[in-house]
Design a protein around this motif. Sequence first.
Motif, PDB file in Angstrom:
ATOM      1  N   TYR A  51      -0.544   4.324  -3.058  1.00  0.00           N
ATOM      2  CA  TYR A  51      -1.887   4.492  -2.749  1.00  0.00           C
ATOM      3  C   TYR A  51      -2.145   2.947  -2.243  1.00  0.00           C
ATOM      4  N   TRP A  52      -1.636   2.332  -1.777  1.00  0.00           N
ATOM      5  CA  TRP A  52      -1.836   0.977  -0.472  1.00  0.00           C
ATOM      6  C   TRP A  52      -1.556   1.320   0.928  1.00  0.00           C
ATOM      7  N   ILE A  89     -12.392   9.185 -11.628  1.00  0.00           N
ATOM      8  CA  ILE A  89     -12.550   8.179 -10.559  1.00  0.00           C
ATOM      9  C   ILE A  89     -12.277   7.999  -9.387  1.00  0.00           C
ATOM     10  N   ARG A 122      -9.278   4.706 -15.193  1.00  0.00           N
ATOM     11  CA  ARG A 122      -7.769   3.962 -14.130  1.00  0.00           C
ATOM     12  C   ARG A 122      -7.022   3.799 -14.568  1.00  0.00           C
ATOM     13  N   HIS A 127      -5.213   8.891  -0.431  1.00  0.00           N
ATOM     14  CA  HIS A 127      -4.599   8.661  -1.570  1.00  0.00           C
ATOM     15  C   HIS A 127      -5.019   9.954  -2.324  1.00  0.00           C
ATOM     16  N   GLU A 128      -6.586  10.562  -2.163  1.00  0.00           N
ATOM     17  CA  GLU A 128      -7.140  11.264  -2.920  1.00  0.00           C
ATOM     18  C   GLU A 128      -6.822  12.824  -1.444  1.00  0.00           C
ATOM     19  N   SER A 163      -8.222  11.959 -11.577  1.00  0.00           N
ATOM     20  CA  SER A 163      -8.134  11.667 -10.333  1.00  0.00           C
ATOM     21  C   SER A 163     -10.096  12.313 -10.557  1.00  0.00           C
ATOM     22  N   ASN A 201      -8.048   4.580   0.178  1.00  0.00           N
ATOM     23  CA  ASN A 201      -8.164   5.934  -0.317  1.00  0.00           C
ATOM     24  C   ASN A 201      -8.172   7.114  -0.505  1.00  0.00           C
ATOM     25  N   HIS A 227      -5.046   7.150 -15.480  1.00  0.00           N
ATOM     26  CA  HIS A 227      -4.491   8.113 -14.267  1.00  0.00           C
ATOM     27  C   HIS A 227      -3.426   6.944 -13.937  1.00  0.00           C
ATOM     28  N   ILE A 228      -3.131   5.662 -13.961  1.00  0.00           N
ATOM     29  CA  ILE A 228      -1.838   5.236 -12.972  1.00  0.00           C
ATOM     30  C   ILE A 228      -0.645   5.088 -14.274  1.00  0.00           C
TER      31      ILE A 228
HETATM   32  C1  HEM Z   1      -1.466  13.624  -7.709  1.00  0.00           C
HETATM   33  C2  HEM Z   1      -0.562  13.345  -7.543  1.00  0.00           C
HETATM   34  C3  HEM Z   1      -1.325  11.452  -7.663  1.00  0.00           C
HETATM   35  C4  HEM Z   1      -0.784  10.266  -7.866  1.00  0.00           C
HETATM   36  C5  HEM Z   1       1.102  10.137  -8.105  1.00  0.00           C
HETATM   37  C6  HEM Z   1      -1.692   8.808  -7.698  1.00  0.00           C
HETATM   38  C7  HEM Z   1      -1.342   7.972  -8.642  1.00  0.00           C
HETATM   39  C8  HEM Z   1      -1.757   6.277  -8.440  1.00  0.00           C
HETATM   40  C9  HEM Z   1      -1.374   5.179  -8.444  1.00  0.00           C
HETATM   41  C10 HEM Z   1      -0.655   5.067  -8.763  1.00  0.00           C
HETATM   42  C11 HEM Z   1      -2.831   4.351  -8.352  1.00  0.00           C
HETATM   43  C12 HEM Z   1      -2.675   3.533  -8.781  1.00  0.00           C
HETATM   44  C13 HEM Z   1      -2.846   2.065  -7.578  1.00  0.00           C
HETATM   45  C14 HEM Z   1      -2.575   0.748  -7.453  1.00  0.00           C
HETATM   46  O1  HEM Z   1      -3.988   0.330  -8.141  1.00  0.00           O
HETATM   47  O2  HEM Z   1      -1.839   0.083  -7.680  1.00  0.00           O
HETATM   48  C15 HEM Z   1      -3.829   5.760  -7.737  1.00  0.00           C
HETATM   49  C16 HEM Z   1      -4.971   5.350  -7.774  1.00  0.00           C
HETATM   50  C17 HEM Z   1      -6.409   5.945  -7.530  1.00  0.00           C
HETATM   51  N1  HEM Z   1      -6.186   6.886  -7.655  1.00  0.00           N
HETATM   52 FE1  HEM Z   1      -5.030   7.960  -7.811  1.00  0.00          FE
HETATM   53  N2  HEM Z   1      -2.755   9.906  -7.920  1.00  0.00           N
HETATM   54  C18 HEM Z   1      -2.889  11.039  -7.916  1.00  0.00           C
HETATM   55  C19 HEM Z   1      -3.869  11.623  -7.513  1.00  0.00           C
HETATM   56  C20 HEM Z   1      -5.578  11.399  -7.424  1.00  0.00           C
HETATM   57  C21 HEM Z   1      -6.480  12.286  -6.931  1.00  0.00           C
HETATM   58  C22 HEM Z   1      -6.259  13.934  -6.626  1.00  0.00           C
HETATM   59  C23 HEM Z   1      -7.713  11.499  -6.674  1.00  0.00           C
HETATM   60  C24 HEM Z   1      -8.854  12.198  -6.899  1.00  0.00           C
HETATM   61  C25 HEM Z   1      -9.227  12.919  -6.056  1.00  0.00           C
HETATM   62  C26 HEM Z   1      -6.733   9.874  -7.280  1.00  0.00           C
HETATM   63  C27 HEM Z   1      -7.788   8.663  -7.411  1.00  0.00           C
HETATM   64  C28 HEM Z   1      -7.145   7.590  -6.898  1.00  0.00           C
HETATM   65  C29 HEM Z   1      -8.312   5.964  -6.685  1.00  0.00           C
HETATM   66  C30 HEM Z   1     -10.072   6.393  -6.925  1.00  0.00           C
HETATM   67  C31 HEM Z   1      -7.795   5.107  -7.399  1.00  0.00           C
HETATM   68  C32 HEM Z   1      -7.334   3.761  -7.433  1.00  0.00           C
HETATM   69  C33 HEM Z   1      -8.505   3.574  -8.307  1.00  0.00           C
HETATM   70  C34 HEM Z   1      -8.920   1.966  -8.647  1.00  0.00           C
HETATM   71  O3  HEM Z   1      -7.935   1.196  -8.102  1.00  0.00           O
HETATM   72  O4  HEM Z   1     -10.078   1.843  -9.013  1.00  0.00           O
HETATM   73  N3  HEM Z   1      -5.321  10.157  -7.161  1.00  0.00           N
HETATM   74  N4  HEM Z   1      -3.296   6.414  -8.076  1.00  0.00           N
END
Ligand code: HEM
Length: 230
Positions: A30-31, A96, A113, A38-39, A93, A35, A116-117
């Motif tokens: 993610y980092w 958030i 959130r 990632h999305e 997803s 963002n 999600h993680i």
């Molecule tokens: C399909 C595979 C995906 C994986 C493996 C995944 C994995 C992750 C992980 C590990 C984090 C945490 C990062 C951290 O704080 O260390 C994260 C955060 C986040 N993800 Fe995903 N994600 C996926 C898809 C998505 C999608 C499709 C969206 C939105 C359209 C999304 C939106 C977000 C957002 C907004 C955060 C930040 C949350 C916050 O810090 O408040 N992710 N994701």
Amino acid sequence: MSGMRPNYRLLSRLAITGIAAVLLMLALAYWWQGNLFHELVGVAVFALLIGHNLINRWWYGTVLRTPPVAQRWAVLIGNFALLAPMLVLLITSVLISQSVFSALPLDASTMAREIHILAAYWVIAIFAVHLGMHWTIVMGAMARTFGLRSPSRMRTMVLRAVAVAIATYGAFAIAVMGFGGKLVDPYVLDMWDFQARMPEFLLNYAAIVGLIATLAHYGLRLLSRSARRA
Ligand code: HEM
């Protein structure tokens, strides 16, 4: 000779899965790019996985038809076990999202959130089990593509040595990445420097997937061998 031509249909199906797997790893970082990246990568993963399910939809039709032998049960449980965290990841997803779905009038809670993680790391673990359980198909496609007709003792030994090397590195990578802790705690502190060490991140996760897939592959073989003997 025509029977030995590469099966391009199968190869393109496997390519879709391979690309989805690489993108899944990129989404996990993610980092690395922030963002929006990632999305977008995450949405691409889901699009490819919907394609993967449509292409392999015949399998769902076999669920009720195939005899319930131990090996079948294992694959069935493995497949549905992957579907569950995938759906959770998809739903959270949308909830958030800060970019792609941010226009939707949805209220994201901290819990969404956290879920999600956790779901993301479980998807990686169960995806690896899924890969291991279908490894014979991947190897079959490779053998056909490279025109390898008969089994070779030497080749088997080399491939097994490679599997042992990957699995050993995978065990080390689990410790380095704190993977066990990430499956249970969304607040594990992660100080990984993605800018400097992205290739290492990908290598470590590939090895983790390799280790779990190896265990699943040989576990399934053991199960079917003992079922045949029974
Ligand atoms: C399909 C595979 C995906 C994986 C493996 C995944 C994995 C992750 C992980 C590990 C984090 C945490 C990062 C951290 O704080 O260390 C994260 C955060 C986040 N993800 Fe995903 N994600 C996926 C898809 C998505 C999608 C499709 C969206 C939105 C359209 C999304 C939106 C977000 C957002 C907004 C955060 C930040 C949350 C916050 O810090 O408040 N992710 N994701």
